[in-house]
Design an enzyme around this catalytic site. Sequence first.
Site, PDB file in Angstrom:
ATOM      1  N   GLN A  92      12.202 -78.708  11.064  1.00 11.04           N
ATOM      2  CA  GLN A  92      11.537 -79.544  10.976  1.00 11.04           C
ATOM      3  C   GLN A  92      11.552 -79.882   9.206  1.00 11.04           C
ATOM      4  O   GLN A  92      11.118 -79.419   8.413  1.00 11.04           O
ATOM      5  CB  GLN A  92      10.326 -78.389  10.792  1.00 11.04           C
ATOM      6  CG  GLN A  92       8.998 -78.772  10.278  1.00 11.04           C
ATOM      7  CD  GLN A  92       7.818 -78.038  10.604  1.00 11.04           C
ATOM      8  OE1 GLN A  92       7.900 -76.865  10.502  1.00 11.04           O
ATOM      9  NE2 GLN A  92       6.281 -78.385  10.106  1.00 11.04           N
ATOM     10  N   GLY A  93      11.711 -80.924   8.734  1.00  4.11           N
ATOM     11  CA  GLY A  93      12.012 -81.400   7.797  1.00  4.11           C
ATOM     12  C   GLY A  93      10.523 -81.823   7.033  1.00  4.11           C
ATOM     13  O   GLY A  93      10.852 -82.838   7.128  1.00  4.11           O
ATOM     14  N   TYR A  94       9.972 -80.989   7.137  1.00  4.34           N
ATOM     15  CA  TYR A  94       8.972 -81.581   5.972  1.00  4.34           C
ATOM     16  C   TYR A  94       8.695 -80.965   4.141  1.00  4.34           C
ATOM     17  O   TYR A  94       8.771 -81.867   3.288  1.00  4.34           O
ATOM     18  CB  TYR A  94       7.328 -80.269   6.278  1.00  4.34           C
ATOM     19  CG  TYR A  94       6.838 -81.141   7.300  1.00  4.34           C
ATOM     20  CD1 TYR A  94       6.966 -82.083   8.527  1.00  4.34           C
ATOM     21  CD2 TYR A  94       5.397 -80.997   7.561  1.00  4.34           C
ATOM     22  CE1 TYR A  94       6.402 -82.075   9.549  1.00  4.34           C
ATOM     23  CE2 TYR A  94       4.486 -81.320   8.959  1.00  4.34           C
ATOM     24  CZ  TYR A  94       5.193 -82.163   9.449  1.00  4.34           C
ATOM     25  OH  TYR A  94       4.417 -82.759  10.118  1.00  4.34           O
ATOM     26  N   SER A  95       9.312 -79.534   3.960  1.00  9.47           N
ATOM     27  CA  SER A  95       8.537 -79.070   3.069  1.00  9.47           C
ATOM     28  C   SER A  95      10.581 -80.183   1.829  1.00  9.47           C
ATOM     29  O   SER A  95      11.159 -80.091   2.850  1.00  9.47           O
ATOM     30  CB  SER A  95       9.264 -77.867   2.411  1.00  9.47           C
ATOM     31  OG  SER A  95       7.924 -76.833   3.445  1.00  9.47           O
ATOM     32  N   SER A 119      13.991 -74.022   8.437  1.00 10.29           N
ATOM     33  CA  SER A 119      14.629 -73.231   9.460  1.00 10.29           C
ATOM     34  C   SER A 119      15.490 -73.700  10.911  1.00 10.29           C
ATOM     35  O   SER A 119      14.925 -74.329  10.675  1.00 10.29           O
ATOM     36  CB  SER A 119      13.292 -72.865   9.938  1.00 10.29           C
ATOM     37  OG  SER A 119      12.445 -71.701   9.648  1.00 10.29           O
ATOM     38  N   GLU A 163       0.649 -75.310  16.218  1.00 17.55           N
ATOM     39  CA  GLU A 163       1.489 -74.551  15.485  1.00 17.55           C
ATOM     40  C   GLU A 163       0.482 -73.679  16.341  1.00 17.55           C
ATOM     41  O   GLU A 163       0.908 -72.344  16.330  1.00 17.55           O
ATOM     42  CB  GLU A 163       1.769 -75.075  13.975  1.00 17.55           C
ATOM     43  CG  GLU A 163       3.263 -75.322  13.694  1.00 17.55           C
ATOM     44  CD  GLU A 163       2.982 -74.885  12.267  1.00 17.55           C
ATOM     45  OE1 GLU A 163       1.947 -75.178  10.961  1.00 17.55           O
ATOM     46  OE2 GLU A 163       4.450 -75.149  11.836  1.00 17.55           O
ATOM     47  N   ASN A 165      -1.293 -67.966   2.196  1.00 21.16           N
ATOM     48  CA  ASN A 165      -2.353 -67.090   2.218  1.00 21.16           C
ATOM     49  C   ASN A 165      -2.963 -67.714   1.116  1.00 21.16           C
ATOM     50  O   ASN A 165      -4.129 -68.105   1.259  1.00 21.16           O
ATOM     51  CB  ASN A 165      -2.292 -65.547   1.685  1.00 21.16           C
ATOM     52  CG  ASN A 165      -1.606 -65.043   2.664  1.00 21.16           C
ATOM     53  OD1 ASN A 165      -1.586 -65.590   3.963  1.00 21.16           O
ATOM     54  ND2 ASN A 165      -2.913 -63.885   2.358  1.00 21.16           N
TER      55      ASN A 165
HETATM   56  C1  LIG Z   1      10.835 -67.690   6.337  1.00 19.70           C
HETATM   57  C2  LIG Z   1      10.515 -69.496   5.806  1.00 19.70           C
HETATM   58  C3  LIG Z   1      10.145 -70.328   7.389  1.00 19.70           C
HETATM   59  C4  LIG Z   1      10.737 -72.225   6.695  1.00 19.70           C
HETATM   60  N1  LIG Z   1      10.208 -72.994   7.145  1.00 19.70           N
HETATM   61  C5  LIG Z   1      10.945 -74.403   7.075  1.00 19.70           C
HETATM   62  C6  LIG Z   1      10.786 -75.140   7.886  1.00 19.70           C
HETATM   63  O1  LIG Z   1      11.322 -74.386   9.173  1.00 19.70           O
HETATM   64  N2  LIG Z   1      10.944 -76.160   7.423  1.00 19.70           N
HETATM   65  C7  LIG Z   1      10.042 -76.868   6.695  1.00 19.70           C
HETATM   66  O2  LIG Z   1       9.650 -78.459   6.298  1.00 19.70           O
HETATM   67  N3  LIG Z   1       9.485 -76.207   6.084  1.00 19.70           N
HETATM   68  C8  LIG Z   1       9.603 -74.641   5.849  1.00 19.70           C
HETATM   69  N4  LIG Z   1       9.479 -73.580   5.191  1.00 19.70           N
HETATM   70  C9  LIG Z   1       8.836 -73.895   3.784  1.00 19.70           C
HETATM   71  C10 LIG Z   1       7.215 -73.394   3.556  1.00 19.70           C
HETATM   72  O3  LIG Z   1       6.342 -74.618   4.694  1.00 19.70           O
HETATM   73  C11 LIG Z   1       6.775 -73.453   1.882  1.00 19.70           C
HETATM   74  O4  LIG Z   1       7.395 -72.922   1.619  1.00 19.70           O
HETATM   75  C12 LIG Z   1       5.046 -73.880   2.298  1.00 19.70           C
HETATM   76  O5  LIG Z   1       4.927 -74.515   2.583  1.00 19.70           O
HETATM   77  C13 LIG Z   1       4.843 -73.421   0.723  1.00 19.70           C
HETATM   78  O6  LIG Z   1       5.533 -74.364  -0.398  1.00 19.70           O
HETATM   79  P1  LIG Z   1       6.656 -74.058  -1.521  1.00 19.70           P
HETATM   80  O7  LIG Z   1       7.245 -72.702  -0.866  1.00 19.70           O
HETATM   81  O8  LIG Z   1       6.726 -75.465  -2.024  1.00 19.70           O
HETATM   82  O9  LIG Z   1       5.291 -73.435  -2.564  1.00 19.70           O
HETATM   83  P2  LIG Z   1       4.507 -73.712  -3.411  1.00 19.70           P
HETATM   84  O10 LIG Z   1       3.385 -75.009  -2.834  1.00 19.70           O
HETATM   85  O11 LIG Z   1       5.311 -74.668  -4.750  1.00 19.70           O
HETATM   86  O12 LIG Z   1       3.339 -72.699  -3.886  1.00 19.70           O
HETATM   87  C14 LIG Z   1       3.527 -71.700  -5.194  1.00 19.70           C
HETATM   88  C15 LIG Z   1       2.418 -70.716  -5.385  1.00 19.70           C
HETATM   89  O13 LIG Z   1       1.383 -70.975  -5.488  1.00 19.70           O
HETATM   90  C16 LIG Z   1       0.208 -70.975  -4.611  1.00 19.70           C
HETATM   91  N5  LIG Z   1      -0.597 -72.934  -4.486  1.00 19.70           N
HETATM   92  C17 LIG Z   1       0.075 -73.749  -4.305  1.00 19.70           C
HETATM   93  N6  LIG Z   1      -0.562 -74.434  -4.340  1.00 19.70           N
HETATM   94  C18 LIG Z   1      -2.219 -73.964  -4.842  1.00 19.70           C
HETATM   95  C19 LIG Z   1      -3.390 -74.389  -4.500  1.00 19.70           C
HETATM   96  N7  LIG Z   1      -3.794 -75.416  -4.353  1.00 19.70           N
HETATM   97  N8  LIG Z   1      -4.497 -73.400  -4.614  1.00 19.70           N
HETATM   98  C20 LIG Z   1      -4.465 -72.510  -4.691  1.00 19.70           C
HETATM   99  N9  LIG Z   1      -2.631 -71.773  -4.821  1.00 19.70           N
HETATM  100  C21 LIG Z   1      -1.788 -72.634  -4.617  1.00 19.70           C
HETATM  101  C22 LIG Z   1       0.856 -70.628  -3.128  1.00 19.70           C
HETATM  102  O14 LIG Z   1       0.104 -70.810  -2.933  1.00 19.70           O
HETATM  103  C23 LIG Z   1       2.201 -70.200  -3.967  1.00 19.70           C
HETATM  104  O15 LIG Z   1       2.018 -68.881  -4.197  1.00 19.70           O
HETATM  105  C24 LIG Z   1       9.645 -72.509   5.807  1.00 19.70           C
HETATM  106  C25 LIG Z   1       9.224 -70.817   4.062  1.00 19.70           C
HETATM  107  C26 LIG Z   1       9.438 -70.018   4.972  1.00 19.70           C
HETATM  108  C27 LIG Z   1       9.282 -69.038   3.491  1.00 19.70           C
END
Ligand SMILES: Cc1cc2nc3c(=O)[nH]c(=O)nc-3n(C[C@H](O)[C@H](O)[C@H](O)COP(=O)(O)OP(=O)(O)OC[C@H]3O[C@@H](n4cnc5c(N)ncnc54)[C@H](O)[C@@H]3O)c2cc1C
Length: 399
Positions: A131-134, A168, A251, A377
């Site tokens: 999944q190429g989202y993040s 992942s 999902e 969360n």
């Molecule tokens: C084990 C694992 C597997 C993953 N696999 C994939 C994958 O296969 N493909 C993919 O595309 N992504 C994947 N991800 C990425 C995952 O979707 C992101 O880590 C997640 O969406 C959070 O984004 P971020 O890490 O950029 O954190 P950020 O969005 O930068 O958040 C940082 C902190 O700020 C808080 N925050 C951000 N915005 C708000 C808001 N509006 N209000 C309150 N708090 C906020 C968050 O809760 C967090 O605590 C994976 C992540 C993990 C840990």
Amino acid sequence: MKLSFSPADERFRREVAQWLQRNLVGEFGKLKYRGGPGDEHTFPAERKVWERKLAEGDWTCVGWPREYGGRGCSIEQQVIFFEEYARAGAPGRMGHIGEGLTGPTLIAFGTEAQKQKYLPGIVAGTEFWCQGYSEPGAGSDLANVKTKARFDAARGKWLISGQKVWTSLAHESDFCFVIARTDPDSVAHKGLGFFLVAMDQPGIEVRPIEQITGTSEFNEVFFDAAECAAEDIVGAPGDGWKVAMGLLGFERGVSTLGQQMQFQNELDAVVRLARENGAAQDPVIRQRIARAHAELRIMRYNSMRMLSSQSGSDGGLQKEALIYKLYWATWHRGLGELAMDVMGPECEILPGAPYELSRLQSMYLFVRSDTIYGGTNQIQRNIIAERGLGMPKEPRGNL
Ligand SMILES: Cc1cc2nc3c(=O)[nH]c(=O)nc-3n(C[C@H](O)[C@H](O)[C@H](O)COP(=O)(O)OP(=O)(O)OC[C@H]3O[C@@H](n4cnc5c(N)ncnc54)[C@H](O)[C@@H]3O)c2cc1C
């Protein structure tokens, strides 16, 4: 809410259980209880062979319609399949992204040609997806993706450039679905496209990221003019957000009940250890185990409620579905902490320091990520507040 299964469903349950009992042996015996949280890196090649074995038995894509190669199971049967799968200790699925996300998305939004091209490999357990989202600047704020897709008319192909992160199993995948900007001047959720991209090509580099467990389940993925065929965009250019959000809706499927059976397996392991090492004598530990047990039951009842309303007539997102991710992720993180307290001081001892972790230690470390992926969360609480409780939306900068 439906809490029981018909006699025909129970016959189906026996069929699943018997098939697993007969087939999860021999070369596959060592895969039992492997490939779960914190253990995803183990036996990838063998687990791919297991996917083909499942396919031979018609046990991949059980919820997909027959016309696309699925088994056409009812919701109840799917629940049973995933429960029995976890109960048998069958290994973590290598094909879960293709089966749970790519397939349903193509069935809902794809062209007939895309379905013909991509669904059979998922059903056969021979083609794997990631999944190429993040991206570095787009996680919770997914609409901030910067990866670009430019259509090269001379070559008749899309060329994709940018960086994805936390992908992942990218290193084990044949294809990736990628959200990228088709309109370079667009912002936020407008001007995006949803692309089906082959991983094995010069324009893609996968770099593993070492996790706290010392293993690498996810990766950085760099796209440098990676090619994507003209017909491999799902929906029109600019419609990517709609497709991407549709995918996220899948999902929360019936596999969640199988996930709970895995949680039960983990809780059982914690209880076994507490009995063995005497931690079960501690009244506080006993209470926490009882609480974990009760909360897991509640999780199951809520999922049954969620699934029965999902199959209902209105099709809208129910409030019980909104709490699900926050509930299970928080529960699972708590289970990791309970496991360490049951282990006692031993949990801080690593025999082959730094990385030879026991299963419970690596579970504890990995479940820290449950409250991050699939929507953190904090994001879940925003969703509950805004969509569930009707509270004012948080201010959104440039949106
Ligand atoms: C084990 C694992 C597997 C993953 N696999 C994939 C994958 O296969 N493909 C993919 O595309 N992504 C994947 N991800 C990425 C995952 O979707 C992101 O880590 C997640 O969406 C959070 O984004 P971020 O890490 O950029 O954190 P950020 O969005 O930068 O958040 C940082 C902190 O700020 C808080 N925050 C951000 N915005 C708000 C808001 N509006 N209000 C309150 N708090 C906020 C968050 O809760 C967090 O605590 C994976 C992540 C993990 C840990």
